[in-house]
Design an enzyme around this catalytic site. Structure first.
Site, short mmCIF file in Angstrom:
data_model
loop_
_atom_site.label_atom_id
_atom_site.label_comp_id
_atom_site.label_asym_id
_atom_site.label_seq_id
_atom_site.Cartn_x
_atom_site.Cartn_y
_atom_site.Cartn_z
N LYS A 154 -2.13 21.01 24.50
CA LYS A 154 -1.15 21.16 23.30
C LYS A 154 -1.87 20.65 21.94
CE LYS A 154 3.42 21.41 21.77
NZ LYS A 154 4.83 20.88 22.14
N SER A 229 7.81 24.71 21.00
CA SER A 229 6.54 24.33 20.26
C SER A 229 5.41 24.63 21.24
CB SER A 229 6.64 23.16 19.50
OG SER A 229 6.63 21.83 20.39
N SER A 253 11.13 22.20 23.47
CA SER A 253 9.85 22.71 23.49
C SER A 253 8.91 22.76 24.67
CB SER A 253 9.07 21.97 22.36
OG SER A 253 9.54 21.95 21.00
#
Length: 542
Positions: A154, A229, A253
């Site tokens: 990520k 996210s 997220s």
């Protein structure tokens, strides 16, 4: 690459021999001192791993692994579970190069449509890294648990060799000089990093778009949001571009994008997985954790991710080996709280209908399902106040220097945090403590709480965020996530597991919340639900 991958069909059909034992052997290897990996346990006496269903992470035994290998053609390497792939790699039934080639071919086909993987290495470099992994395997050296599995970190994690943009133009050219503790641990576990996954700017919000890489869309409907996210991570998993992925979760997220993409997103108990470097380790509720296509794979990843690190003082002592072995469990008589809307939050009727149909599944598992909700009345004030204060402390200097480069939601959150007084912050922290105690008492009776992950299905990817749910206006850019961030405020472990689809074919997940630090139990119930329903096996047509 297709011919190279498909050439293994006959070998894969015979790959069951020794498969699970190979996976366990990797999990039994203890990391070298300083490696940062807690994914280790001593092998059994004589150094040989146990055989049988309990010998592999997630409970994949020899028989089940053999049948899985025989049932899957090599052309489906990119949709195998991570546990299956890890076993095939360890037994050398397939090579890391073949696994990499299959995923690179899938990325070339799918990523232009989804925009989920960013800053990717070129294919030749990826294959060269796989060749290095194969050389280690051929040398007879001990192999770590995730040996040869391709992944992309990520873009909120610092990973040497890749840009660290955080989805912001401010950092579009940033190249880190060291790995985060989390990335260090994953590399030590044997993953092959090939890129980053897309995020919203600084991870703010649960819709993945930014001015550096653009918008990530949903593989089940490319006009819809992939969430965030960790939207790039979830979309990559759902579409077969990666076998495993990592994410982080403050307001949802890991769970929100898991839900939107029909994969599993697991938020561990706060302090179970290290988050260093962290400027404010004790303030807030953000965690790092796994996403996967199956709960067994989540357990495999947690056996690597979990465990203390001296660089993160918020990490508590824990034993990651608890995530190994079968997740089978008898749930007869276990009392669970059924509250899809957490006691009155607005909920899209399509989500409510999907969840209502699954209540009977928990009955069938033997659970005692009761209509009751925990008292989360202070979660809103506590979470929003502490979050905005932390955002101001973290990003305030960027606002002063680069206001023109920040998205409006980030500007508003930073400014709101700067307006928080000492008295307001103290009140929020007291409310948070009281909330945690009320949740503890509630969970003395109810081992699990079952509720919605998202309050609406995946929404139009062209908008910034949902401004209303079921006719109720949303007051700020994350207000539509309350079923997630109210749970975040409790610091409890929570998992999003696929639970069905709307009439339009959009994924809907269910959120299972467990007791403090009882993360394995959440995986056990999540897997029981997963196996009873099989919704996670429905793949996108992309």
């Amino acid at each position: 690459m297709t011919n190279e991958v498909m050439g293994r069909r006959d070998l894969l059909a015979l790959a069951g021999v020794g498969l699970a034992a190979g996976v366990m052997a990797g999990c039994g290897q203890r990391a070298e001192p300083g490696a940062g990996s807690a994914a280790s346990a001593s092998p059994t006496a004589g150094g040989a791993p146990r055989a049988g269903a309990d010998s592999a992470p997630g409970g994949v035994g020899v028989a089940s692994a053999a049948s899985a290998a025989a049932a899957k053609p090599s052309g489906d390497l990119f949709f195998m579970t991570a546990t299956q792939l890890a076993g095939l790699l360890r037994s050398r039934a397939v090579s890391a190069r073949e696994v990499m080639a299959a995923h690179l071919e899938r990325i070339a086909h799918v990523n232009p449509k989804l925009n989920a993987i960013v800053a990717k290495l070129d294919d030749e470099r990826c294959l060269a890294l796989a060749d290095e992994a194969d050389k280690r395997a051929a040398s007879g050296a001990p192999l770590p648990p995730l040996h040869g599995l391709p992944t992309a970190f990520k873009d909120l994690q610092s990973a040497v060799g890749f840009p660290y943009t955080r989805g912001s133009l401010i950092y579009k050219d940033a190249m880190p000089t060291e790995d985060s503790a989390f990335v260090e641990r994953m590399r030590a576990a044997g993953v092959i990093a090939i890129g980053k996954t897309n995020v919203p700017e600084f991870g703010l919000g649960s819709h993945t778009f930014n001015k550096v890489y653009g918008t990530t869309v949903n593989p089940y409907d490319t006009t819809k949001s992939a969430g965030g996210s960790s939207g790039g991570a979830a979309a990559s998993l759902a579409s077969g571009m990666l076998p495993i992925a990592d994410g982080s979760d403050n307001g949802g997220s890991l769970r929100n994008p898991g839900n939107f993409n029909n994969v599993v997103g697991f938020r561990p108990t706060f302090g179970l997985v290290p988050s260093a470097p962290n400027a404010l380790p004790f303030l807030g509720v953000s965690v790092s954790g796994p996403l996967a296509r199956a709960v067994d794979d989540v357990a495999l990843l947690m056996s690597v991710m979990a465990g203390p690190d001296p660089r993160d003082p918020s990490c508590y002592p824990s034993d990651p080996t608890v995530f190994r072995g079968s997740l089978e469990r008898d749930f007869r008589g276990v009392r669970v709280a059924w509250c899809p809307d957490l006691g009155g939050l607005p909920l899209d009727p399509r989500v409510r209908d999907v969840l209502a149909a699954q209540r009977a599944t928990f009955d069938s598992l033997g659970c005692v399902v009761e209509d009751v909700a925990p008292d989360l009345k202070d979660a809103e004030y506590a979470f929003i106040t502490i979050r905005s204060f932390r955002s101001a402390a973290t990003y305030g200097p960027l606002l002063d220097q680069h206001r023109d480069l920040l998205k409006q939601d980030a500007i508003e959150e930073i400014e709101a945090g700067r307006a928080v007084t000492n008295a307001e912050l103290a009140r929020a922290m007291l409310m948070h403590a009281q909330l945690m105690e009320r949740m503890r008492k509630f969970q003395e009776t109810y081992a699990f709480t079952l509720c919605a992950v998202n309050q609406l299905p995946p929404f139009d990817a062209k908008i910034d965020w949902p401004h209303e749910i079921a006719g109720v206006p949303m007051e700020h850019y994350i207000a539509w996530q309350k079923t997630c961030y109210w749970i975040s405020a409790t610091q409890r472990p929570a998992i999003s597991v696929p639970a069905g689809f709307t009439p339009e074919g959009l994924p809907v997940g269910i959120q299972i919340v467990g007791r403090h630090r009882e993360d394995r139990s959440v995986l056990e119930l999540g897997r029981a639900f997963e196996q009873a329903t099989k919704f996670g096996e429905r793949r996108p047509s992309i």
